[in-house]
Design an enzyme around this catalytic site. Sequence first.
Site, mmCIF file in Angstrom:
data_model
loop_
_atom_site.group_PDB
_atom_site.id
_atom_site.type_symbol
_atom_site.label_atom_id
_atom_site.label_comp_id
_atom_site.label_asym_id
_atom_site.label_seq_id
_atom_site.Cartn_x
_atom_site.Cartn_y
_atom_site.Cartn_z
ATOM 1 N N ASP A 71 0.933 -1.202 -0.048
ATOM 2 C CA ASP A 71 -0.003 -0.095 -0.196
ATOM 3 C C ASP A 71 0.953 1.246 -0.007
ATOM 4 O O ASP A 71 1.923 1.252 0.425
ATOM 5 C CB ASP A 71 -0.909 0.050 1.082
ATOM 6 C CG ASP A 71 -1.683 -1.038 1.318
ATOM 7 O OD1 ASP A 71 -2.184 -1.717 0.217
ATOM 8 O OD2 ASP A 71 -2.470 -1.201 2.595
ATOM 9 N N ARG A 72 0.388 2.273 -0.610
ATOM 10 C CA ARG A 72 1.127 3.636 -0.801
ATOM 11 C C ARG A 72 1.723 4.189 0.550
ATOM 12 O O ARG A 72 2.815 4.309 0.712
ATOM 13 C CB ARG A 72 0.425 4.687 -1.467
ATOM 14 C CG ARG A 72 1.252 5.824 -1.849
ATOM 15 C CD ARG A 72 0.466 6.510 -2.812
ATOM 16 N NE ARG A 72 1.339 7.703 -3.361
ATOM 17 C CZ ARG A 72 1.206 8.574 -4.412
ATOM 18 N NH1 ARG A 72 0.009 8.269 -5.014
ATOM 19 N NH2 ARG A 72 2.160 9.249 -4.735
#
Length: 234
Positions: A71-72
């Site tokens: 995830d970012r």
Amino acid sequence: MSNQKKTISDKDNLKVIYEDNHIIVVNKRAGDIVQGDRTGDKPLSNVVKEYIAEKYNKPGNVYLGVVHRLDRPTTGIVLFAKTSKALPRLNKLFAEKKANKTYWALVKNQPPKTEDTLVNWLKKNPKNNKSTAYKKEIENSKKAILSYKIIKALDNFYLLSIDLETGRHHQIRAQLSNIGCPIKGDLKYGFDRSNKDGSISLHARTLEFIHPVKKESIFIEAPLPKDPLWDACS
């Protein structure tokens, strides 16, 4: 500017922690995206290609296969394949759950047990890009299993080590939130405030697998982010 919107602008900032002829492993920073998305921000995969092109003086297109993603706002290990020979073998390894990944997470609330296995059914809402954990199977949900254990109690937080049996959308974030332990900085899943750099305190710490070509065991550990709280965990 939040790191959620900041991307790697210079390949010299790339944190390579393992590399050979067939694979390259990067310690991802918070805010970097692994592959291109609708934001149009420069992805980590492109930066790695630029790094390889310059280091080895490669003309034309550089081959790079994305094996898995983070995830970012998450930090830690991202593995890429540098050859077409390695990619399908690594994909098979991950699909057969023969790659052992361990994550570290910082949570403010003490988990109900010192260690436990969580089993839920996760349903993703594409409108808000969020998964909800349910105790029983519902329509369009997927079974999610993880194991956690407390490995350190800090002054105001608990450090958890997490092993995934399944790989679902936002699985760690959703399942920990479901037991009242949202990850530090994770506003989407119930933490009360964001981290200053836009990250969440979730780190892909270790990865162990059999090399796709050399057939030898590889163990990789990603250094923790530079942060006073993470410093207290080491």
